[in-house]
Write a protein that holds these residues in place. Structure first.
Motif, PDB file in Angstrom:
ATOM      1  N   PHE B  46      -5.447  -3.321  -0.991  1.00 18.69           N
ATOM      2  CA  PHE B  46      -6.594  -3.784  -1.114  1.00 18.69           C
ATOM      3  C   PHE B  46      -7.365  -2.972  -1.982  1.00 18.69           C
ATOM      4  O   PHE B  46      -8.179  -3.248  -2.913  1.00 18.69           O
ATOM      5  N   LEU B  47      -7.352  -1.564  -1.891  1.00 15.46           N
ATOM      6  CA  LEU B  47      -7.818  -0.814  -2.542  1.00 15.46           C
ATOM      7  C   LEU B  47      -7.423  -0.685  -4.076  1.00 15.46           C
ATOM      8  O   LEU B  47      -8.164  -0.672  -5.022  1.00 15.46           O
ATOM      9  N   LEU B  48      -6.196  -1.128  -4.178  1.00 19.63           N
ATOM     10  CA  LEU B  48      -5.327  -1.032  -5.306  1.00 19.63           C
ATOM     11  C   LEU B  48      -6.109  -2.488  -6.151  1.00 19.63           C
ATOM     12  O   LEU B  48      -6.176  -2.257  -7.294  1.00 19.63           O
ATOM     13  N   LEU B  49      -6.311  -3.443  -5.335  1.00 23.80           N
ATOM     14  CA  LEU B  49      -7.051  -4.615  -6.026  1.00 23.80           C
ATOM     15  C   LEU B  49      -8.424  -4.411  -6.250  1.00 23.80           C
ATOM     16  O   LEU B  49      -9.172  -5.370  -6.489  1.00 23.80           O
ATOM     17  N   GLY B  50      -9.147  -3.125  -5.898  1.00 23.65           N
ATOM     18  CA  GLY B  50     -10.429  -2.818  -6.225  1.00 23.65           C
ATOM     19  C   GLY B  50     -11.431  -3.729  -5.097  1.00 23.65           C
ATOM     20  O   GLY B  50     -12.529  -3.852  -5.353  1.00 23.65           O
ATOM     21  N   GLN B  51     -10.937  -4.069  -3.983  1.00 24.06           N
ATOM     22  CA  GLN B  51     -11.683  -4.650  -2.828  1.00 24.06           C
ATOM     23  C   GLN B  51     -11.931  -3.738  -1.960  1.00 24.06           C
ATOM     24  O   GLN B  51     -11.047  -3.672  -0.814  1.00 24.06           O
ATOM     25  N   GLU B  52     -12.689  -2.925  -2.125  1.00 25.05           N
ATOM     26  CA  GLU B  52     -13.062  -1.558  -1.314  1.00 25.05           C
ATOM     27  C   GLU B  52     -13.367  -2.088   0.162  1.00 25.05           C
ATOM     28  O   GLU B  52     -12.819  -1.493   1.227  1.00 25.05           O
ATOM     29  N   PHE B  53     -14.419  -2.836   0.507  1.00 32.31           N
ATOM     30  CA  PHE B  53     -15.127  -3.287   1.601  1.00 32.31           C
ATOM     31  C   PHE B  53     -14.093  -3.796   2.455  1.00 32.31           C
ATOM     32  O   PHE B  53     -13.959  -3.193   3.702  1.00 32.31           O
ATOM     33  N   VAL B  54     -13.506  -4.719   2.108  1.00 35.12           N
ATOM     34  CA  VAL B  54     -12.333  -5.388   3.109  1.00 35.12           C
ATOM     35  C   VAL B  54     -11.372  -4.329   3.355  1.00 35.12           C
ATOM     36  O   VAL B  54     -10.908  -4.156   4.581  1.00 35.12           O
ATOM     37  N   TRP B  56     -11.713  -1.079   3.936  1.00 30.60           N
ATOM     38  CA  TRP B  56     -12.328  -0.109   5.035  1.00 30.60           C
ATOM     39  C   TRP B  56     -12.646  -1.001   6.362  1.00 30.60           C
ATOM     40  O   TRP B  56     -12.345  -0.565   7.431  1.00 30.60           O
ATOM     41  N   PRO B 124     -14.107  -2.331  -9.780  1.00 31.34           N
ATOM     42  CA  PRO B 124     -13.903  -2.871  -8.326  1.00 31.34           C
ATOM     43  C   PRO B 124     -15.492  -3.739  -7.833  1.00 31.34           C
ATOM     44  O   PRO B 124     -16.261  -3.609  -8.374  1.00 31.34           O
ATOM     45  N   THR B 125     -14.801  -4.468  -7.016  1.00 30.32           N
ATOM     46  CA  THR B 125     -16.031  -5.450  -6.501  1.00 30.32           C
ATOM     47  C   THR B 125     -16.935  -4.525  -5.881  1.00 30.32           C
ATOM     48  O   THR B 125     -16.595  -3.769  -4.915  1.00 30.32           O
ATOM     49  N   ARG B 126     -18.271  -4.904  -6.004  1.00 31.34           N
ATOM     50  CA  ARG B 126     -19.179  -3.993  -5.535  1.00 31.34           C
ATOM     51  C   ARG B 126     -19.675  -4.680  -4.023  1.00 31.34           C
ATOM     52  O   ARG B 126     -19.450  -5.646  -3.858  1.00 31.34           O
ATOM     53  N   THR B 127     -19.827  -3.727  -3.123  1.00 36.67           N
ATOM     54  CA  THR B 127     -20.091  -4.089  -1.636  1.00 36.67           C
ATOM     55  C   THR B 127     -21.127  -5.248  -1.703  1.00 36.67           C
ATOM     56  O   THR B 127     -21.365  -6.105  -0.804  1.00 36.67           O
TER      57      THR B 127
END
Lengths: 348, 163, 99, 747
Positions: B46-54, B56, B124-127
């Motif tokens: 998910f981090l690799l895809l820039g989807q940080e929130f999901v 964590w 990356p998608t912002r939270t």
């Protein structure tokens, strides 16, 4: 590498330094807390003469002696233990502590990775230690260890919730989950138009702070929440079979995590490295880079003092009382706090 | 880009091997620990895809809570340390055939459908975007999930009560 | 990065999960395999979300996570109940409805 | 304007009071009743303020209008009457915009769901009525419910009831209205079942809840459809009531859509306002405490339906083509309800049930009034009816509280109370006359206007219906007054004495009452003596001040409320204040017609006279029901409430027990018994033959064969059902794989 960890990809040195700092900070913090509080403060509070004796001033080399003692002890592996898991468990516990420090800022530029969801990340990785504890409890092939592991797991899950919920109030008020943002908010915001002391969130989020501290105490399995390791019942619970260097790992994990939680609490509620004066992200950046770590350290020591004060003062809860406290008191209080914060945030 | 692909490869390999570990190991606790690796790897993806929130959330909810719950369940149901018998039933080979066929079909379908489609990551998608979406566009599903959780909570309590 | 590398990873994990659901005898292991399948689905969702540039993928993954957590809670309660009643956590023993 | 803009406080205050009473009520010196009374009192003050400001607003608008050429406006207004829609707004003199405030509650996708207030004359009028009646009921209850074991609970529910009704009233969108509507239903459930320890009470509560829920399905559908009505007209959907009304009058929306929307909403009205055929819950709702009945019947709950009808009236107007005259669904429902409600009121022994059926009948008038296009008259009737019906209910409560040992059975436990309870008697009499529509009491003006509207708008049939209803109303109310206040006192120590002690002409009816007891399980228990251990069990006496003062207040209103719109004297204040001027339909107002008025009063007097002759003087076909089988059957039909309850309850059990079977049974027993006997004998012989040859040999053989085959087939298939979850899952996944492969190959 990963786009979110905003590591400067001129890596080499930067990354190396940052890694070293993170790797160094945990043992160092554990050492400091162990020395200042476990050896000195407790000895004073409980009139223990032993740790005061070796060395000159207040027995200052007791800690070195303890460290050497751990290192020279035999590494014992129980006969029926699940060897790989047994060996891995302390590492998992310590790793979760290391990871927390990745996001904690100590100055405008002194942070490994200013993640967008910093608070959330910190809480998420700190919850990983449960897995290590359960691994240790199970792999030891010892019923005290298993019981201790189960107790620890139940306790850590139960207190994970109030811990997260207590922080939500701060997040709502600051409007960001980025720890740098929260620090900036606390040094910039005003109390009813008065900006002289910024707005340390402990003032408006005192309920959150109290819940956070209680929950953190439980997460650390410290007295009065030390049922998982209760010596008198479980002879140290999940750590019972660990000796020497592996035990030292758990020890470092425990005090390192205490260090991490005090850092979190200091950042979230006491303004972190910030001061309400100056322009930390502009002209005074260098000054705050130098001053910040010291400020943060002072605030951390204050928080840590509160933690250990409680640790050395109160007797142990009963297991059911422990669960009742989490589910019947802390979580509802934290929820009400969130609701109130939300309403007030909208109202003002 | 290469670095990302390398990371992906390493994570994917670890995930697949651990996933196979989950379904083949003879030790229930080991299965849970393998699952940790799979899920942590998933968070990495998910981090690799820039989807940080999901990512964590995955760490917090899955590894911090769900896995612990699993371990809990295992230990409460008295899992043996060194199991003597296999944990598989007699559907092993048919199951394998079906699973492999499923992967084959899915894989063929995906390769056929998307071939060389690239993922273009801008930032990356912002939270805040995620939370806005949850509380604006998806508010009703969100509420429904809340009710579902409440129902699950009550259900679990009722089921697990001794009296 | 190709979209397909994530989707194929998801497919493989999903297949593994299916295999686990079909063949594992221990109830908890079956639940774990289901989690594996859900994780695979999540990877797909997030990959598509990143591909299309919308947050919908992430949001749906969040919902899946939530539901998975609820499912595990109830699932483990059922496992405990089965264990209490049948003194076994083996799914092959749960065949009261056998014809 | 403060009161109008902050009208949201009116529902909020009782809502807060609900929470307060629930949380701390038990610890307060008066167990929460003081909070309730204070809150509703505050609401009442706010509502009065709003009413005054609204009147001011109307006056201002008219003044402004007058400056801009009053004469011209009058001319246009006069034209408007004749050309209908063109001059609709001018016809009212001036346009008075409703006061609206709106805020977003939450948003999902593109659909915005909001809360807000829309205060216009109608809302102001309802706020006034609801808070006034509720306040009086609150005060009254402090005495009536004293010592009840759930006193605090009762007050909490009463507060919530008021709050929800007010939420409904001030709502600016149909969705909020729906929320209030459902809350009202919930509260009525709580209050009707207040004494739930007794099965009939909890049954009645459930019945009320479920029956109104049936109608709520219609309302929900209707609310959803209003969204699309607006979307059809403006391109963007909305739940706003103003938008709905504008859309309905815009002419952009197809008639079919409007018709179905109106029909769905009408179903909601039917459920909530006790219209035929869903009226059966309403009499059962008498199981609740009497003040609650007063509240339900006068100000809240049941009038919610009529209010809805008045609120989104343009939808009905266009949907049912009310302008065209003749017959339409709404008027028909109302008309039927008028008659059946009135007819049923004749056979009740329970004074509260008489009033309940009277409410049904009066609600029928209101719905009929809406249906025939007499909007103002219908709403005016709602207004006046609230006062005299509350008056009557509270009077009945007073009688049972102090005169008949908590019984409501007017044949067994009442009679001759006019001397011992003079205040109650006088107020009750005023209520009765007002209800009967005697000039110049409140009921006269409103009922007369409905009849006038029906006659002038081309609904002559409903004019007749209304007149018949008026006759019946007068008659049954006179009967009720006779039983309660005249004759010998039948209560006292031999309250439940042998029927032979009962006086003269009621023997027959008493038997019927017993029959009713037997046949009707969910009937109210005769004595609802609940926890009134406060020393009221002596001889009948007048009720204390807390009870009589509300009665007097309500009687005053019952007498004078009608003069707000006494068209005979050119007073049209009510119409001026209440009738909407924005997004409304061109309802017509007709000049007062003395002839019709005289006729209707004469008919009402005739009804009173007939009852007087029958009961006081003993004239007419006394004991007809005893002697004549047809009359008996007719009476029985009424006592059984047209068998509707049986229909509803027994249909579930099976058609066999349905009313048809019951009626057939009666017919069998009395008319063609003999024929049946002979037929029966023949049939029996035939049956014997059939049994021996067809059944035993033919049919049984086939049945056994089928059973055997099924059993063996089952045994064969049995092996597939292993009871093993994973095997099923395996089959499932394998099937999926196979189908996916097939589709892949095929596609």
């Amino acid at each position: 590498m990963t786009p979110t960890l905003a590591v400067d990809i001129g890596w080499g040195t930067t990354l190396g330094i940052k890694t070293l700092v993170v790797l160094g900070i945990v043992p160092l913090g554990a050492l400091i807390l162990g020395y200042v509080f476990l050896l000195k403060m407790m000895s004073h509070m409980q009139s223990r003469l032993g740790p005061m004796d070796p060395g000159g001033f207040h027995g200052w080399y007791q800690l070195i002696g303890d460290g050497l003692k751990f290192l020279q002890k035999e590494d014992i592996m129980p006969e029926h233990a699940d060897r790989k898991v047994f060996a891995l468990a302390p590492a998992v516990v310590v790793m979760s502590t290391f990871l927390v420090f990745v996001v904690i800022p100590a100055g405008p530029r002194i942070v490994v990775a200013p993640l967008d969801v910093g608070v959330f990340y910190a809480l998420a990785v700190s919850s990983l230690s449960v897995v290590g504890v359960l691994m240790a409890g199970w792999a030891s092939a010892n019923k005290y260890a298993l019981l201790g592991g189960l107790r620890a797991a139940a306790q850590l899950i139960a207190y994970e919730l109030p811990l997260v919920l207590a922080v939500v109030g701060v997040v709502i008020q600051a409007g960001t989950m980025n720890l740098q943002g929260i620090v900036a908010y606390q040094s910039d915001a005003e109390i009813f138009g008065f900006g002289g002391i910024g707005l340390p969130l402990i003032l408006t989020q005192f309920v959150g702070f109290a819940v956070f501290m209680v929950a953190a105490q439980a997460e650390l399995t410290q007295p009065p929440f030390d049922m998982p390791v209760a010596e008198s019942e479980l002879v140290s619970g999940y750590m019972v079979e660990y000796t020497g260097f592996r035990f030292l790992f758990f020890f470092i994990g425990e005090f390192g995590t205490a260090f991490a939680f005090s850092a979190l609490a200091a950042t979230l509620f006491l303004g972190g490295w910030g001061l309400p004066w100056g322009d930390p992200f502009g002209t005074d950046q260098l000054l705050f880079d130098l001053l910040g770590p010291a400020l943060l350290f002072v605030k951390m020591m204050i928080v840590a003092f509160l933690m250990f004060w409680a640790r050395f003062t109160y007797p142990r809860f009963r297991e059911d009382q422990l669960q009742a406290l989490a589910w019947k008191w802390l979580i509802p209080i934290a929820l009400v706090n969130i609701l109130a914060t939300g309403v007030l945030k909208v109202a003002f | 880009m290469i670095a990302q692909n390398v990371v992906f490869g390493v994570l994917a390999a670890a995930m697949v091997l651990s996933a196979i570990g989950v379904v083949t190991t003879k030790n229930v606790v080991h299965a849970a620990l393998y699952l940790v690796v799979v899920l942590a790897g998933g968070a990495g993806q998910f981090l690799l895809l820039g989807q940080e929130f999901v990512a964590w959330v995955q760490v917090l909810v899955y590894i911090g809570a769900v896995i612990v719950l699993f371990l809990f369940g295992i230990m409460l149901t008295r899992a043996p340390m060194q199991p003597k018998e296999s944990l598989d039933n007699d559907l092993k080979w048919p199951g394998l055939v079906v699973a492999v066929a499923l992967v084959g079909i899915l894989g063929a379908l995906l390769v056929d459908a998307f071939e060389d489609t690239e993922i273009e990551l801008e930032a990356p998608t912002r939270t805040i975007e995620v939370t806005d979406a949850v509380f604006r566009t998806y508010i009703i599903p969100f509420e429904v999930v809340g009710i579902l959780l409440l129902a699950a909570l009550i259900g679990a309590v009722v089921l697990a009560r001794k009296d | 990065m190709l979209l397909n590398q994530f989707l194929l990873l998801g497919a493989v994990l999903f297949g593994t999960g299916v295999y686990g659901v079909l063949t594992r005898r221990h109830t908890v292991l079956v639940l774990m395999s289901i989690e594996l399948m859900l994780a695979a689905v999540n990877i797909n969702l997030v990959a598509f979300g990143a591909f299309s540039g919308s947050v919908a993928g992430q949001v749906f993954a969040l919902f899946v996570l939530t539901i998975a957590a609820a499912e595990v809670g109830v699932g483990l309660a059922i496992v405990l109940l089965i264990f209490r009643n049948l003194h076994s956590s083996d799914l092959d023993d749960v065949d009261v409805l056998k014809g | 304007m403060w009161f109008l803009e902050n009208a949201w406080l009116v529902p909020l205050v009782p809502a807060v009071s609900f929470a307060v009473i629930l949380l701390v009520g038990k610890r307060l010196p008066k167990q929460g009743s003081e909070v309730g009374v204070a809150a509703v009192g505050a609401s009442f003050v706010l509502a009065c303020g709003a009413a005054l400001q609204w009147i001011q607003r109307v006056a201002d608008a008219e003044g402004a209008d007058a400056e801009g050429g009053h004469a011209l406006a009058r001319v246009i207004g006069a034209l408007g009457r004749s050309v209908g829609r063109l001059g609709a707004e001018e016809a009212h003199g001036a346009v008075v915009e409703p006061v609206t405030r709106h805020t977003t509650w939450f948003q999902n996708g593109g659909v915005e769901l909001g809360v807000g207030i829309q205060i216009d004359g109608l809302a102001v009028m309802m706020m006034f009525v609801v808070t006034l009646i509720s306040l009086l009921v609150h005060v009254y209850s402090t005495e009536y419910m004293r010592g009840d074991r759930r006193f605090t609970h009762y007050y909490a529910a009463l507060s919530l009831f008021t709050a929800s009704m007010l939420t409904l009233v001030v709502a600016d969108n149909t969705l909020q209205l729906l929320v209030g509507w459902e809350l009202v239903g919930l509260c009525s459930f709580m209050l009707i079942g207040h004494w739930w320890e007794e099965k009939p009470n909890s049954d009645a509560a459930l019945k009320a809840f479920l029956t109104t829920r049936t109608g709520d399905i219609g309302l929900l559908t209707g609310v959803i459809m209003t969204y699309f009505v607006v979307e059809r007209a403006t391109g963007e959907g909305s739940f706003s009531i103003l938008a709905v009304n504008e859309a309905a009058t815009s002419g952009e929306v197809g008639h079919t859509l409007l018709f179905w929307t109106a029909a769905a909403l009408l179903l909601g009205i039917i459920g909530k306002s006790g219209q035929f055929p869903l009226h059966t819950w309403l009499p059962d709702a008498m199981a609740g405490p009497t003040p609650v009945s007063a509240l339900i019947h006068a100000a809240t709950m049941v009038v919610a339906g009529v209010y809805l009808g008045a609120r989104v009236y343009p939808v009905f107007w266009e949907g049912f083509s009310i302008d065209d005259g003749g017959v339409n669904l709404m008027a028909a429902v109302g008309g039927i309800t008028v008659i059946i409600g009135a007819a049923l009121a004749f056979v009740q022994d329970d004074v509260k049930k008489v009033l309940a059926y009277s409410t049904i009948s009066q609600l029928g008038y209101m719905v009929m009034g809406l249906g025939v296009g007499a909007w103002t008259a219908a709403v005016f009737h709602l207004f006046t009816h609230a006062f005299f019906k509350a008056n009557l209910f509270l009077g009945a409560g007073s009688v049972s509280h102090s005169g008949s040992h908590h019984s409501f059975d007017m044949k067994k436990d009442m009679g001759g109370l006019r001397t011992v309870m003079p205040t109650t008697y006088r107020t009750f009499l005023i209520g009765t006359l007002a209800l009967a529509g005697i000039f110049p009491l409140a009921g006269f003006w409103s009922k007369d206007e409905i009849l006038l509207g029906a006659g002038e708008n081309g609904y002559e049939l409903f004019l007749v219906v209304g007149l018949v209803g008026a006759f019946m109303t007068a008659a049954y109310m006179t009967r009720c007054v006779y039983y309660v206040f005249f004759g010998e006192y039948r209560g006292g120590d031999h309250a439940h004495a042998d029927p032979s002690h009962a006086a003269g002409d009621e023997v027959v009816e008493h038997h019927l009452a017993e029959a009713q007891d037997r046949h009707e399980d969910d009937r109210l228990p005769v004595a609802t003596a609940h926890a009134h251990d406060d020393g009221h069990h002596g001889a009948p006496h007048e009720s204390p001040g807390l009870i009589t003062v509300p009665l007097v207040v309500l009687s005053v209103f019952s007498v004078f409320a009608g003069f707000l719109n006494a068209t005979a004297f050119d007073i049209e204040k009510f119409q001026e204040w209440v009738e909407p001027t924005v997004a409304f339909v061109p309802v017509e107002h007709h000049a007062f017609d003395w002839t019709k008025a005289v006729i209707s009063v004469a008919i009402a007097l005739l009804g009173i006279g007939a009852s007087y002759a029958y009961y006081w003087l003993g004239l007419g076909p006394q004991r007809l029901a005893e002697r004549n089988a047809v009359a008996r059957a007719g009476k029985r039909f009424l006592v059984e409430k047209y068998y509707l309850d049986h229909l509803y309850t027994d249909v579930v059990v099976g058609f066999v027990k349905a009313p048809l079977a019951r009626a057939a049974y009666w017919f069998n027993q009395h008319v063609i018994d003999n024929v049946l006997n002979y037929t029966g004998r023949g049939a029996r012989a035939l049956g014997r033959v059939t049994y021996d040859y067809v059944d035993q040999k033919g049919v049984d053989g086939v049945v056994n064969g089928i059973g055997l085959t099924t059993g063996e087939a089952g045994g064969a298939v049995r092996t597939i059902q292993t009871g093993r979850l994973q095997f099923y899952a395996f089959l499932l996944v394998a099937a999926v794989v196979v189908f996916a492969a097939l589709l892949w190959v095929a596609g």
